[in-house]
Scaffold this active site. Structure first.
Site, PDB file in Angstrom:
ATOM      1  N   THR A 125      34.242 -69.976  52.213  1.00  0.00           N
ATOM      2  CA  THR A 125      34.397 -69.921  50.753  1.00  0.00           C
ATOM      3  C   THR A 125      34.433 -68.474  50.255  1.00  0.00           C
ATOM      4  OG1 THR A 125      33.182 -70.342  48.704  1.00  0.00           O
ATOM      5  CG2 THR A 125      31.871 -70.267  50.676  1.00  0.00           C
ATOM      6  N   ASP A 126      35.063 -68.275  49.104  1.00  0.00           N
ATOM      7  CA  ASP A 126      35.049 -66.935  48.493  1.00  0.00           C
ATOM      8  C   ASP A 126      33.649 -66.572  47.987  1.00  0.00           C
ATOM      9  OD1 ASP A 126      34.934 -68.664  46.315  1.00  0.00           O
ATOM     10  OD2 ASP A 126      36.660 -67.802  45.253  1.00  0.00           O
ATOM     11  N   GLU A 127      32.765 -67.569  47.928  1.00  0.00           N
ATOM     12  CA  GLU A 127      31.411 -67.281  47.417  1.00  0.00           C
ATOM     13  C   GLU A 127      30.636 -66.353  48.354  1.00  0.00           C
ATOM     14  OE1 GLU A 127      29.206 -70.436  45.583  1.00  0.00           O
ATOM     15  OE2 GLU A 127      31.010 -71.611  45.255  1.00  0.00           O
ATOM     16  N   TYR A 153      23.461 -71.787  48.965  1.00  0.00           N
ATOM     17  CA  TYR A 153      24.731 -72.316  49.514  1.00  0.00           C
ATOM     18  C   TYR A 153      25.585 -71.187  50.089  1.00  0.00           C
ATOM     19  CZ  TYR A 153      29.658 -73.692  49.471  1.00  0.00           C
ATOM     20  OH  TYR A 153      30.977 -73.878  49.816  1.00  0.00           O
ATOM     21  N   LYS A 157      26.779 -70.344  54.008  1.00  0.00           N
ATOM     22  CA  LYS A 157      28.177 -70.246  54.445  1.00  0.00           C
ATOM     23  C   LYS A 157      28.449 -68.864  55.056  1.00  0.00           C
ATOM     24  CE  LYS A 157      31.060 -72.938  53.935  1.00  0.00           C
ATOM     25  NZ  LYS A 157      31.496 -74.071  54.797  1.00  0.00           N
TER      26      LYS A 157
HETATM   27  P1  NAD Z   1      32.289 -82.261  50.219  1.00  0.00           P
HETATM   28  O1  NAD Z   1      30.860 -82.093  49.815  1.00  0.00           O
HETATM   29  O2  NAD Z   1      33.199 -83.060  49.357  1.00  0.00           O
HETATM   30  O3  NAD Z   1      32.351 -82.919  51.673  1.00  0.00           O
HETATM   31  C1  NAD Z   1      31.507 -82.539  52.726  1.00  0.00           C
HETATM   32  C2  NAD Z   1      31.590 -83.606  53.797  1.00  0.00           C
HETATM   33  O4  NAD Z   1      30.757 -83.190  54.896  1.00  0.00           O
HETATM   34  C3  NAD Z   1      31.068 -84.971  53.353  1.00  0.00           C
HETATM   35  O5  NAD Z   1      31.981 -85.978  53.743  1.00  0.00           O
HETATM   36  C4  NAD Z   1      29.743 -85.121  54.084  1.00  0.00           C
HETATM   37  O6  NAD Z   1      29.428 -86.470  54.414  1.00  0.00           O
HETATM   38  C5  NAD Z   1      30.003 -84.287  55.331  1.00  0.00           C
HETATM   39  N1  NAD Z   1      28.759 -83.794  55.941  1.00  0.00           N
HETATM   40  C6  NAD Z   1      27.730 -83.168  55.307  1.00  0.00           C
HETATM   41  N2  NAD Z   1      26.758 -82.879  56.180  1.00  0.00           N
HETATM   42  C7  NAD Z   1      27.194 -83.303  57.405  1.00  0.00           C
HETATM   43  C8  NAD Z   1      26.651 -83.267  58.709  1.00  0.00           C
HETATM   44  N3  NAD Z   1      25.436 -82.740  58.940  1.00  0.00           N
HETATM   45  N4  NAD Z   1      27.369 -83.785  59.737  1.00  0.00           N
HETATM   46  C9  NAD Z   1      28.593 -84.331  59.510  1.00  0.00           C
HETATM   47  N5  NAD Z   1      29.150 -84.401  58.292  1.00  0.00           N
HETATM   48  C10 NAD Z   1      28.469 -83.894  57.251  1.00  0.00           C
HETATM   49  O7  NAD Z   1      32.837 -80.800  50.439  1.00  0.00           O
HETATM   50  P2  NAD Z   1      34.281 -80.190  50.146  1.00  0.00           P
HETATM   51  O8  NAD Z   1      34.349 -79.779  48.727  1.00  0.00           O
HETATM   52  O9  NAD Z   1      35.311 -81.074  50.704  1.00  0.00           O
HETATM   53  O10 NAD Z   1      34.200 -78.857  51.007  1.00  0.00           O
HETATM   54  C11 NAD Z   1      34.608 -78.845  52.378  1.00  0.00           C
HETATM   55  C12 NAD Z   1      34.374 -77.472  52.960  1.00  0.00           C
HETATM   56  O11 NAD Z   1      35.095 -76.504  52.200  1.00  0.00           O
HETATM   57  C13 NAD Z   1      32.909 -77.041  52.923  1.00  0.00           C
HETATM   58  O12 NAD Z   1      32.633 -76.360  54.126  1.00  0.00           O
HETATM   59  C14 NAD Z   1      32.840 -76.089  51.739  1.00  0.00           C
HETATM   60  O13 NAD Z   1      31.842 -75.115  51.940  1.00  0.00           O
HETATM   61  C15 NAD Z   1      34.223 -75.481  51.762  1.00  0.00           C
HETATM   62  N6  NAD Z   1      34.698 -75.017  50.446  1.00  0.00           N
HETATM   63  C16 NAD Z   1      34.842 -75.903  49.404  1.00  0.00           C
HETATM   64  C17 NAD Z   1      35.349 -75.445  48.183  1.00  0.00           C
HETATM   65  C18 NAD Z   1      35.570 -76.394  47.023  1.00  0.00           C
HETATM   66  O14 NAD Z   1      36.030 -75.953  45.972  1.00  0.00           O
HETATM   67  N7  NAD Z   1      35.298 -77.682  47.148  1.00  0.00           N
HETATM   68  C19 NAD Z   1      35.673 -74.100  48.014  1.00  0.00           C
HETATM   69  C20 NAD Z   1      35.493 -73.233  49.080  1.00  0.00           C
HETATM   70  C21 NAD Z   1      35.030 -73.705  50.297  1.00  0.00           C
END
Ligand code: NAD
Length: 328
Positions: A125-127, A153, A157
């Site tokens: 993430t950009d965070e 968080y 990451k």
């Molecule tokens: P989300 O919270 O919608 O989904 C996360 C998924 O991971 C869920 O299905 C959950 O059941 C699963 N999960 C959690 N803990 C687990 C574990 N211990 N073992 C197996 N599965 C597990 O998240 P998202 O928004 O789809 O984000 C996906 C990735 O992208 C993350 O790594 C997040 O840090 C990164 N990200 C997201 C954004 C955003 O805007 N949503 C931006 C930058 C980076």
């Protein structure tokens, strides 16, 4: 090609699975997901019958389970989306963020070392770059921006990213990392800004906006993100970090007003609430590297993407209604 996608029952992971099965019908995709509050098997229903898709319920922190899966499946690549992803929850309870986001990543990479893979891709993430001031629009995050985190968080990451780089350097594990800005689009859990505001606006409930709503995010339509990861998997260089951003900066207040306008709801629904502790002011991604090296550009600008997203939520009220009933 046999690809493990972790966290594929969540927002971006599920969109990525749909994208990959569509773009590469000859690939096999295995989704490993623990189905936490954020994971939803209903989301994956459209691909459950696909012969090239397998869903496995399991936890990336469970070393024995993960190693058994690698033994059985002989993966070529791993894309790690699995994470605890909500900043507010990390402020309430940081522990599980460290366990899943850091230790879970370590377990996956250890399995990759043991069984051998062509590529481990970490979705970051950009965070991890902290934040930028509101009054210097010329500043942007590049891949060389120093890591400075604000929330448990983002710290988790960033820690995972450092571990991925260490596994590359020390053990020669073939890795890539992508750092993207805020995603939006179909299947996003309605605790995050855009789906939360859409569902509240539809119900004509108060829309809670942190502080004065001035915080700026750079919005990336999820399909553009999926295409970027596909490109990195196939053409990205081993050991490299790629920033992915939409050049679509909006303040939270602008986003909320756009949603109200699109849904023809009054701005009087907006309620300003006490700001989030440590709230990052502005994120802005400079995607020059991925654009120059891999030819990636965002194709869906915010004004179009928000319309598509609102339409999706209007057409899929049952999907988020079920979530709100069961999990929020
Ligand atoms: P989300 O919270 O919608 O989904 C996360 C998924 O991971 C869920 O299905 C959950 O059941 C699963 N999960 C959690 N803990 C687990 C574990 N211990 N073992 C197996 N599965 C597990 O998240 P998202 O928004 O789809 O984000 C996906 C990735 O992208 C993350 O790594 C997040 O840090 C990164 N990200 C997201 C954004 C955003 O805007 N949503 C931006 C930058 C980076």
């Amino acid at each position: 090609m046999n690809i493990l996608v972790t966290g594929g029952a969540g927002f971006i992971g599920s969109n990525f699975i749909f994208y990959m099965l569509d773009q590469h019908p000859e690939y096999r995709i295995v989704c490993l997901d623990a189905l936490t509050y954020a994971g939803n098997l209903e989301t994956l229903e459209p691909v459950m019958e696909n012969d090239n898709f397998r869903f496995v319920k399991g936890d990336i922190r469970d070393r024995e389970f993960v190693f058994d899966l690698f033994e059985e499946e002989n993966f070529d690549m791993v894309v790690n989306f699995a994470a605890e992803s909500h900043v507010d929850r990390s402020i309430e309870d940081p522990g599980v963020f460290l366990e899943t986001n850091i230790m879970g990543t370590q377990v996956l990479m250890d399995a990759c070392r043991e069984y051998g893979i062509e590529r481990f891709h970490q979705v970051s993430t950009d965070e991890v770059y902290g934040d930028l001031p509101l009054d210097k629009p010329e500043l942007m995050f590049t891949e060389d921006t120093s890591i400075t985190t604000s929330s448990p968080y983002s710290a988790s990451k960033a820690s995972a990213d450092l571990l991925v780089e260490a596994y590359n350097r020390t053990f020669g594990l073939p890795v890539t990392i992508s750092r993207c800005s805020n995603n939006y689009g179909p299947y996003q859990f309605p605790e995050k800004l855009i789906p939360l505001m859409i569902s509240k606006a539809l119900a004509e409930e108060k829309l809670p906006v942190y502080g004065k709503g001035e915080n700026v995010r750079d919005w990336l339509y999820v399909e553009d993100h999926c295409r970027a990861i596909d490109l990195i998997l196939h053409e990205g260089q081993d050991g490299e970090v790629y920033n992915i951003g939409g050049h679509n900066e909006r303040s939270n207040l602008e986003v909320v007003k756009t949603i109200l306008d699109e849904l023809d709801k009054p701005e009087s629904l907006i309620t300003f609430v006490e700001d989030r502790a440590g709230h990052d002011l502005r994120y802005a991604i400079d995607p020059t590297k991925i654009s120059n090296e891999l030819g990636w550009e965002p194709t869906i600008l915010f004004d179009e993407g928000i319309k598509k997203t609102i339409k999706w939520y209007l057409d899929n009220k049952e999907w988020y209604g079920n979530i709100e009933d069961n999990k929020l």
